[in-house]
Design a protein around this motif. Structure first.
Motif, PDB file in Angstrom:
ATOM      1  N   ASP A  35       0.945  -1.240  -0.059  1.00 39.71           N
ATOM      2  CA  ASP A  35      -0.242  -0.346   0.531  1.00 39.71           C
ATOM      3  C   ASP A  35       0.692   1.577  -0.465  1.00 39.71           C
ATOM      4  OD1 ASP A  35      -2.550  -1.443   0.092  1.00 39.71           O
ATOM      5  OD2 ASP A  35      -2.577  -1.221   2.623  1.00 39.71           O
ATOM      6  N   ARG A  36       1.625   0.943   0.186  1.00 35.25           N
ATOM      7  CA  ARG A  36       2.955   2.577   0.051  1.00 35.25           C
ATOM      8  C   ARG A  36       2.692   3.086  -1.219  1.00 35.25           C
ATOM      9  NH1 ARG A  36       8.390   4.003  -0.602  1.00 35.25           N
ATOM     10  NH2 ARG A  36       8.361   1.705  -2.092  1.00 35.25           N
ATOM     11  N   ILE A  37       3.316   4.073  -0.628  1.00 35.40           N
ATOM     12  CA  ILE A  37       3.218   5.608  -2.027  1.00 35.40           C
ATOM     13  C   ILE A  37       4.695   5.715  -2.249  1.00 35.40           C
ATOM     14  CG2 ILE A  37       2.327   7.194  -2.969  1.00 35.40           C
ATOM     15  CD1 ILE A  37      -0.349   7.339  -1.788  1.00 35.40           C
ATOM     16  N   PRO A  38       5.706   5.563  -3.018  1.00 30.38           N
ATOM     17  CA  PRO A  38       7.062   5.968  -3.309  1.00 30.38           C
ATOM     18  C   PRO A  38       6.677   7.639  -3.480  1.00 30.38           C
ATOM     19  CG  PRO A  38       6.054   4.740  -5.178  1.00 30.38           C
ATOM     20  CD  PRO A  38       4.583   5.176  -4.527  1.00 30.38           C
ATOM     21  N   VAL A  39       7.429   7.970  -2.813  1.00 37.17           N
ATOM     22  CA  VAL A  39       8.128   9.218  -1.987  1.00 37.17           C
ATOM     23  C   VAL A  39       7.910   9.808  -3.429  1.00 37.17           C
ATOM     24  CG1 VAL A  39       9.668  11.062  -1.432  1.00 37.17           C
ATOM     25  CG2 VAL A  39       9.021   8.994   0.161  1.00 37.17           C
ATOM     26  N   GLU A  40       8.082   9.803  -4.359  1.00 32.69           N
ATOM     27  CA  GLU A  40       8.250  10.344  -5.274  1.00 32.69           C
ATOM     28  C   GLU A  40       7.229  10.491  -6.002  1.00 32.69           C
ATOM     29  OE1 GLU A  40       9.936   7.008  -5.553  1.00 32.69           O
ATOM     30  OE2 GLU A  40      11.362   8.028  -4.892  1.00 32.69           O
ATOM     31  N   GLU A  41       5.853   9.789  -6.401  1.00 32.11           N
ATOM     32  CA  GLU A  41       4.984  10.147  -6.081  1.00 32.11           C
ATOM     33  C   GLU A  41       3.836  11.342  -5.462  1.00 32.11           C
ATOM     34  OE1 GLU A  41       2.103   7.298  -7.150  1.00 32.11           O
ATOM     35  OE2 GLU A  41       4.447   6.301  -8.487  1.00 32.11           O
ATOM     36  N   THR A  42       4.313  10.857  -4.385  1.00 25.67           N
ATOM     37  CA  THR A  42       3.715  12.259  -3.245  1.00 25.67           C
ATOM     38  C   THR A  42       4.189  13.807  -3.264  1.00 25.67           C
ATOM     39  OG1 THR A  42       5.498  11.937  -1.311  1.00 25.67           O
ATOM     40  CG2 THR A  42       3.319  10.439  -1.277  1.00 25.67           C
ATOM     41  N   THR A  43       5.263  13.717  -3.426  1.00 24.98           N
ATOM     42  CA  THR A  43       6.238  15.184  -3.747  1.00 24.98           C
ATOM     43  C   THR A  43       6.352  15.958  -5.082  1.00 24.98           C
ATOM     44  OG1 THR A  43       7.915  14.030  -4.364  1.00 24.98           O
ATOM     45  CG2 THR A  43       7.480  14.213  -2.074  1.00 24.98           C
ATOM     46  N   ARG A  44       5.085  15.313  -5.950  1.00 21.97           N
ATOM     47  CA  ARG A  44       5.291  15.690  -7.322  1.00 21.97           C
ATOM     48  C   ARG A  44       4.148  16.965  -7.374  1.00 21.97           C
ATOM     49  NH1 ARG A  44       2.932  11.451 -10.526  1.00 21.97           N
ATOM     50  NH2 ARG A  44       4.535  10.430 -10.159  1.00 21.97           N
ATOM     51  N   ALA A  45       4.232  17.940  -8.664  1.00 20.66           N
ATOM     52  CA  ALA A  45       3.281  18.353  -8.155  1.00 20.66           C
ATOM     53  C   ALA A  45       2.300  18.933  -8.956  1.00 20.66           C
ATOM     54  CB  ALA A  45       4.269  20.607  -8.752  1.00 20.66           C
ATOM     55  N   VAL A  46       0.962  18.628  -8.953  1.00 12.35           N
ATOM     56  CA  VAL A  46      -0.522  18.669  -8.969  1.00 12.35           C
ATOM     57  C   VAL A  46      -0.817  20.137  -9.492  1.00 12.35           C
ATOM     58  CG1 VAL A  46      -2.791  17.116  -9.521  1.00 12.35           C
ATOM     59  CG2 VAL A  46       0.025  16.320  -8.404  1.00 12.35           C
ATOM     60  N   PRO A  47      -1.302  20.810 -10.216  1.00  8.91           N
ATOM     61  CA  PRO A  47      -2.463  21.684 -10.806  1.00  8.91           C
ATOM     62  C   PRO A  47      -3.749  21.222 -10.077  1.00  8.91           C
ATOM     63  CG  PRO A  47      -1.885  20.617 -12.905  1.00  8.91           C
ATOM     64  CD  PRO A  47      -1.059  20.015 -11.545  1.00  8.91           C
ATOM     65  N   GLU A  48      -4.385  22.668  -9.469  1.00 12.44           N
ATOM     66  CA  GLU A  48      -5.187  22.770  -8.519  1.00 12.44           C
ATOM     67  C   GLU A  48      -6.174  22.872  -9.597  1.00 12.44           C
ATOM     68  OE1 GLU A  48      -7.772  21.949  -5.517  1.00 12.44           O
ATOM     69  OE2 GLU A  48      -5.910  22.461  -4.457  1.00 12.44           O
TER      70      GLU A  48
END
Length: 55
Positions: A35-48
């Motif tokens: 279930d772990r989400i890689p750090v690279e995916e959690t810090t990616r900027a996503v437009p609001e």
């Protein structure tokens, strides 16, 4: 002594319980890793997206 037994003196039931606890721990660790989400995916900027809607 603190009341805990170690080694071959442990009863069969205590050995089974210890094995079950260890198996449960390994299952939980495996599930957490899956279930772990890689750090690279959690810090990616996503437009609001809600700001785009108001344009």
């Amino acid at each position: 002594m603190d009341g805990t037994q170690a080694g071959p003196e442990r009863s069969r039931g205590e050995q089974i319980e210890a094995a079950e606890r260890e198996a449960a721990k390994l299952r939980l660790l495996a599930q957490a890793e899956a279930d772990r989400i890689p750090v690279e995916e959690t810090t990616r900027a996503v437009p609001e997206r809600r700001w785009r809607h108001e344009q």
